[in-house]
Design a protein around this motif. Structure first.
Motif, PDB file in Angstrom:
ATOM      1  N   ILE A  58       0.841  -1.201   0.000  1.00 50.33           N
ATOM      2  CA  ILE A  58       0.000   0.000   0.000  1.00 50.33           C
ATOM      3  C   ILE A  58       0.877   1.252   0.000  1.00 50.33           C
ATOM      4  N   LEU A  59       1.915   1.206   0.827  1.00 55.77           N
ATOM      5  CA  LEU A  59       2.829   2.352   0.915  1.00 55.77           C
ATOM      6  C   LEU A  59       3.492   2.630  -0.433  1.00 55.77           C
ATOM      7  N   ILE A  60       3.944   1.557  -1.072  1.00 52.03           N
ATOM      8  CA  ILE A  60       4.591   1.709  -2.385  1.00 52.03           C
ATOM      9  C   ILE A  60       3.602   2.313  -3.375  1.00 52.03           C
ATOM     10  N   TYR A  61       2.356   1.823  -3.305  1.00 55.40           N
ATOM     11  CA  TYR A  61       1.327   2.346  -4.202  1.00 55.40           C
ATOM     12  C   TYR A  61       1.137   3.837  -3.968  1.00 55.40           C
ATOM     13  N   VAL A  62       0.974   4.188  -2.690  1.00 48.28           N
ATOM     14  CA  VAL A  62       0.659   5.585  -2.374  1.00 48.28           C
ATOM     15  C   VAL A  62       1.821   6.494  -2.747  1.00 48.28           C
ATOM     16  N   ILE A  63       3.026   6.087  -2.396  1.00 48.55           N
ATOM     17  CA  ILE A  63       4.148   7.003  -2.597  1.00 48.55           C
ATOM     18  C   ILE A  63       4.610   7.033  -4.046  1.00 48.55           C
ATOM     19  N   TRP A  64       4.787   5.854  -4.647  1.00 49.42           N
ATOM     20  CA  TRP A  64       5.454   5.848  -5.950  1.00 49.42           C
ATOM     21  C   TRP A  64       4.552   5.600  -7.151  1.00 49.42           C
ATOM     22  N   PHE A  65       3.565   4.738  -6.972  1.00 49.38           N
ATOM     23  CA  PHE A  65       2.806   4.353  -8.169  1.00 49.38           C
ATOM     24  C   PHE A  65       1.941   5.502  -8.666  1.00 49.38           C
ATOM     25  N   ILE A  66       1.335   6.208  -7.729  1.00 52.72           N
ATOM     26  CA  ILE A  66       0.467   7.310  -8.128  1.00 52.72           C
ATOM     27  C   ILE A  66       1.266   8.373  -8.859  1.00 52.72           C
ATOM     28  N   ARG A  67       2.551   8.445  -8.505  1.00 53.34           N
ATOM     29  CA  ARG A  67       3.397   9.441  -9.123  1.00 53.34           C
ATOM     30  C   ARG A  67       3.680   9.118 -10.591  1.00 53.34           C
ATOM     31  N   LYS A  68       3.546   7.863 -10.924  1.00 54.48           N
ATOM     32  CA  LYS A  68       3.858   7.479 -12.309  1.00 54.48           C
ATOM     33  C   LYS A  68       2.771   7.967 -13.265  1.00 54.48           C
ATOM     34  N   LYS A  69       3.202   8.501 -14.372  1.00 58.87           N
ATOM     35  CA  LYS A  69       2.219   8.967 -15.353  1.00 58.87           C
ATOM     36  C   LYS A  69       1.946   7.823 -16.312  1.00 58.87           C
ATOM     37  N   ASN A  70       0.929   7.108 -16.028  1.00 58.58           N
ATOM     38  CA  ASN A  70       0.643   5.938 -16.837  1.00 58.58           C
ATOM     39  C   ASN A  70       0.368   6.302 -18.291  1.00 58.58           C
ATOM     40  N   SER A  71      -0.442   7.351 -18.522  1.00 58.64           N
ATOM     41  CA  SER A  71      -0.912   7.637 -19.869  1.00 58.64           C
ATOM     42  C   SER A  71       0.243   7.872 -20.841  1.00 58.64           C
ATOM     43  N   VAL A  72       1.229   8.595 -20.397  1.00 56.41           N
ATOM     44  CA  VAL A  72       2.338   8.909 -21.276  1.00 56.41           C
ATOM     45  C   VAL A  72       3.055   7.647 -21.725  1.00 56.41           C
ATOM     46  N   LYS A  73       3.421   6.820 -20.770  1.00 55.24           N
ATOM     47  CA  LYS A  73       4.213   5.655 -21.117  1.00 55.24           C
ATOM     48  C   LYS A  73       3.403   4.625 -21.899  1.00 55.24           C
ATOM     49  N   LYS A  74       2.128   4.530 -21.576  1.00 57.61           N
ATOM     50  CA  LYS A  74       1.310   3.523 -22.238  1.00 57.61           C
ATOM     51  C   LYS A  74       1.243   3.798 -23.739  1.00 57.61           C
ATOM     52  N   ASP A  75       1.100   5.051 -24.056  1.00 59.71           N
ATOM     53  CA  ASP A  75       1.021   5.418 -25.461  1.00 59.71           C
ATOM     54  C   ASP A  75       2.308   5.046 -26.205  1.00 59.71           C
ATOM     55  N   ILE A  76       3.411   5.347 -25.594  1.00 62.58           N
ATOM     56  CA  ILE A  76       4.698   5.040 -26.213  1.00 62.58           C
ATOM     57  C   ILE A  76       4.830   3.532 -26.408  1.00 62.58           C
ATOM     58  N   TYR A  77       4.433   2.814 -25.397  1.00 60.56           N
ATOM     59  CA  TYR A  77       4.541   1.353 -25.413  1.00 60.56           C
ATOM     60  C   TYR A  77       3.725   0.773 -26.559  1.00 60.56           C
ATOM     61  N   ASP A  78       2.484   1.228 -26.669  1.00 66.44           N
ATOM     62  CA  ASP A  78       1.622   0.705 -27.727  1.00 66.44           C
ATOM     63  C   ASP A  78       2.189   1.031 -29.106  1.00 66.44           C
ATOM     64  N   ARG A  79       2.692   2.241 -29.246  1.00 69.53           N
ATOM     65  CA  ARG A  79       3.201   2.655 -30.541  1.00 69.53           C
ATOM     66  C   ARG A  79       4.406   1.802 -30.939  1.00 69.53           C
ATOM     67  N   GLN A  80       5.240   1.498 -29.971  1.00 69.21           N
ATOM     68  CA  GLN A  80       6.407   0.668 -30.267  1.00 69.21           C
ATOM     69  C   GLN A  80       5.977  -0.674 -30.827  1.00 69.21           C
ATOM     70  N   LEU A  81       4.980  -1.269 -30.167  1.00 64.87           N
ATOM     71  CA  LEU A  81       4.534  -2.579 -30.619  1.00 64.87           C
ATOM     72  C   LEU A  81       4.037  -2.494 -32.060  1.00 64.87           C
ATOM     73  N   LYS A  82       3.330  -1.406 -32.357  1.00 66.39           N
ATOM     74  CA  LYS A  82       2.775  -1.238 -33.693  1.00 66.39           C
ATOM     75  C   LYS A  82       3.901  -1.145 -34.720  1.00 66.39           C
ATOM     76  N   SER A  83       4.984  -0.463 -34.341  1.00 63.77           N
ATOM     77  CA  SER A  83       6.019  -0.167 -35.326  1.00 63.77           C
ATOM     78  C   SER A  83       6.971  -1.325 -35.556  1.00 63.77           C
ATOM     79  N   ILE A  84       6.907  -2.313 -34.683  1.00 66.73           N
ATOM     80  CA  ILE A  84       7.855  -3.428 -34.844  1.00 66.73           C
ATOM     81  C   ILE A  84       7.456  -4.282 -36.063  1.00 66.73           C
TER      82      ILE A  84
END
Lengths: 333, 241
Positions: A307-333
């Motif tokens: 829970i602590l890890i979630y509260v402190i670090w996970f929420i800080r991660k910007k999921n939307s940004v990285k997810k988009d990059i990730y999907d695009r990479q898969l498409k381009s391979i």
């Protein structure tokens, strides 16, 4: 790393560069990463060398490990289970000196005796009865050892006996054990209890008994499990005589090591002995102390940590940004 | 004989390999001294594996180090049963968390296609050793209870005897707990394989990241060109900002 994979990697990196204007920090790390990848591609031969030595090392480890599992170390088992009461050459303690015992008695008899001396006595064995009487009727506790383990102990005893036959001399029988702990005052017992748990530290700074030993006793938390349970140690070792001997000069290697630089004082030994007498006697009043603190506490702690890890670090991660990059990479391979 | 090999020869071999190997690797291949991060290939599973794993190992490493350096302080702290319980439960928590994280990391490495591509054989060795190490440690903590106390009592003297070149293996070899022996042996194995694996990254932990200021990276490329390009190699505008 092949050229193809490398160019894929470059795609990822370059496509990320566009984001750099918004997320310079990400790119900085990425640059470092890319550098690592390039370097990796240049070190093929070193990697191979590293791999080979690593495999060699691991196979060595596995070899040693398997030997560890198979080997029955008679000496270690003897020290752990028998050395409190028996010596091989050097006189009798609580129990008889075991020098040359493998020549005196048949192996089968010794195995039976070790597993359960009392059932051997009850079965009407005259020798067993004689030994029991000779040592003041102090029962040898049943040993939960396999035949193979007992045989390895006997092999150790016989090898040690031949090594030190001439030098051994049997001392005359000690006087019957003095049960001074029976007259101990409650204060002394209390002191012994506190020394056992560690609430009162040993004057020389040795570790508390509880570190390795358990007793079932009111008001004492569950003790360690590395060494033997001491709930019935008083009667097992034949009262004060055995206890005083062992606490004064512990015959078990781990305990020897622990108290070598921190010997117990006489007063402490007396108090502990009185405490063990009390533990042995108040066997009815025992309270099971250990309630799986570790499992439940550890499990709860793990959940808390996640829970602590979630509260402190996970929420800080910007999921939307990285997810988009990730999907695009898969498409381009 | 086996004891001598495991508790004298192995430690010295491991420490020597660790020292010489790490220096050699750094001197010959400075940039290979890293954990070869795969965060950009897969980040989500990595987060939930890496965080609990590293926090667990980090705290446990320093726990063992403290018991090694200041055994009397640990014994004094454990004097009160409540404090002993707090210490043991906390340590067990971090052990469980390291195990939990390691399971996720192994799962990630074995199932994610992109991670499979960058997986070397030594990575699998690393996982095998770590798994042995953490599981045996938890078994010791559970089945040979109150390890924090007896570690300070008789393992610290053994470890010290190694470092002063006067190995005393009586105590450690007399121990009947198999998991404890496995724990000690795999610990030295771990030290021994550091130079050959990604373990080296613990030597170059970027401590200054904790306090260094943000760095801005400026790229000397035409932004407009990148924005309008349809080529993957040059990137194109994402939809989320």
């Amino acid at each position: 790393m092949t050229t193809k994979t490398f160019s894929k990697m470059r795609n990822i990196i370059v496509s990320l560069e566009w984001h750099s204007q918004f997320y310079p920090k990400i790119l900085y790390t990425l640059l470092e990463h890319n550098q690592t990848v390039i370097m990796k591609s240049n070190i093929g031969h070193i990697q191979k060398w590293i791999l080979r030595s690593g495999i060699l090392f691991c196979s060595m480890f596995i070899l040693l490990f398997s030997q560890l599992c198979i080997a029955q170390d008679g000496e270690a088992i003897f020290k752990q289970n028998c050395a409190a009461c028996h010596k091989v050459g050097g006189g009798r303690m609580v129990g008889p000196d075991l020098i040359g015992i493998t020549e005196k008695r048949p192996e089968e008899w010794l195995i039976k005796w070790t597993k359960s001396s009392q059932s051997l006595i009850k079965s009407g064995d005259a020798d067993a009865k004689a030994i029991f009487d000779e040592f003041g009727g102090i029962m040898m506790p049943d040993q939960a050892l396999s035949d193979a383990e007992i045989k390895s102990i006997l092999a150790f005893i016989s090898s040690k006996s031949t090594a030190s036959t001439a030098s051994a001399e049997t001392k005359p029988a000690d006087a019957a054990p003095v049960h001074s702990s029976e007259n101990a005052t409650p204060d002394v017992i209390e002191l012994g209890k506190n020394l056992f748990t560690g609430s009162v530290a040993f004057t020389s700074g040795g570790p508390a008994c509880l570190s390795c030993h358990n007793v079932d006793y009111k008001g004492v938390i569950a003790g360690g499990l590395l060494a033997k349970d001491l709930t019935t140690v008083y009667s097992r070792l034949g009262g004060d005589a055995g206890l005083l001997g062992i606490l004064g000069a512990p015959p078990f290697p781990a305990m020897t090591q622990a108290y070598k630089a921190h010997p117990l004082t006489e007063a402490e030994i007396t108090a502990l002995s009185a405490f063990f007498y009390s533990v042995d006697k108040d066997t009815v009043n025992q309270v099971a102390g250990f309630n799986n603190y570790l499992l439940f506490g550890g499990g709860g702690g793990l959940v808390g940590m996640l829970i602590l890890i979630y509260v402190i670090w996970f929420i800080r991660k910007k999921n939307s940004v990285k997810k988009d990059i990730y999907d695009r990479q898969l498409k381009s391979i | 004989m086996t004891s001598y090999l495991l508790f004298v020869v192995l430690p010295y071999a491991a420490l020597a390999i660790f020292l010489i190997g790490s220096i050699y690797r750094y001197r010959s291949n400075e940039f290979s001294v890293s954990s070869i991060s795969s965060q950009f290939l897969e980040g989500r599973k990595l987060f939930w594996g890496s965080q609990p794993f590293h926090w667990g190992l980090f705290i446990l490493f320093f726990g063992h180090l403290i018991a090694f350096l200041f055994p009397s302080a640990v014994i004094a702290w454990n004097g009160q049963p409540v404090r002993l319980l707090i210490l043991e439960i906390a340590a067990f928590t971090f052990g469980l968390s390291a195990l939990f994280g390691l399971f996720l990391l192994i799962y990630r490495r074995l199932t994610t296609r992109r991670i499979q591509i960058v997986t070397s054989k030594m990575d699998l060795v690393v996982y095998a050793v770590l798994l042995t190490q953490i599981i045996s440690g938890l078994l010791v903590a559970y089945h040979s209870r109150w390890g924090s106390s007896w570690f300070a009592a008789f393992l610290t003297p053994y470890l010290r005897s190694i470092f002063v070149f006067d190995p005393q293996i009586e105590a450690i070899s007399s121990v009947t707990s198999l998991s404890l022996k496995v724990h000690v042996v795999s610990a030295f194995t771990l030290i021994g394989i550091i130079p050959f694996t990604r373990f080296v990254h613990f030597l170059v932990y970027p401590v200054d990241y904790l306090w260094r200021s943000y760095q801005q990276v400026i790229w000397n490329w035409s932004r407009k060109h990148i924005r309008t390009s349809r080529k993957h190699s040059e990137g194109y505008k994402s939809t989320n900002n």
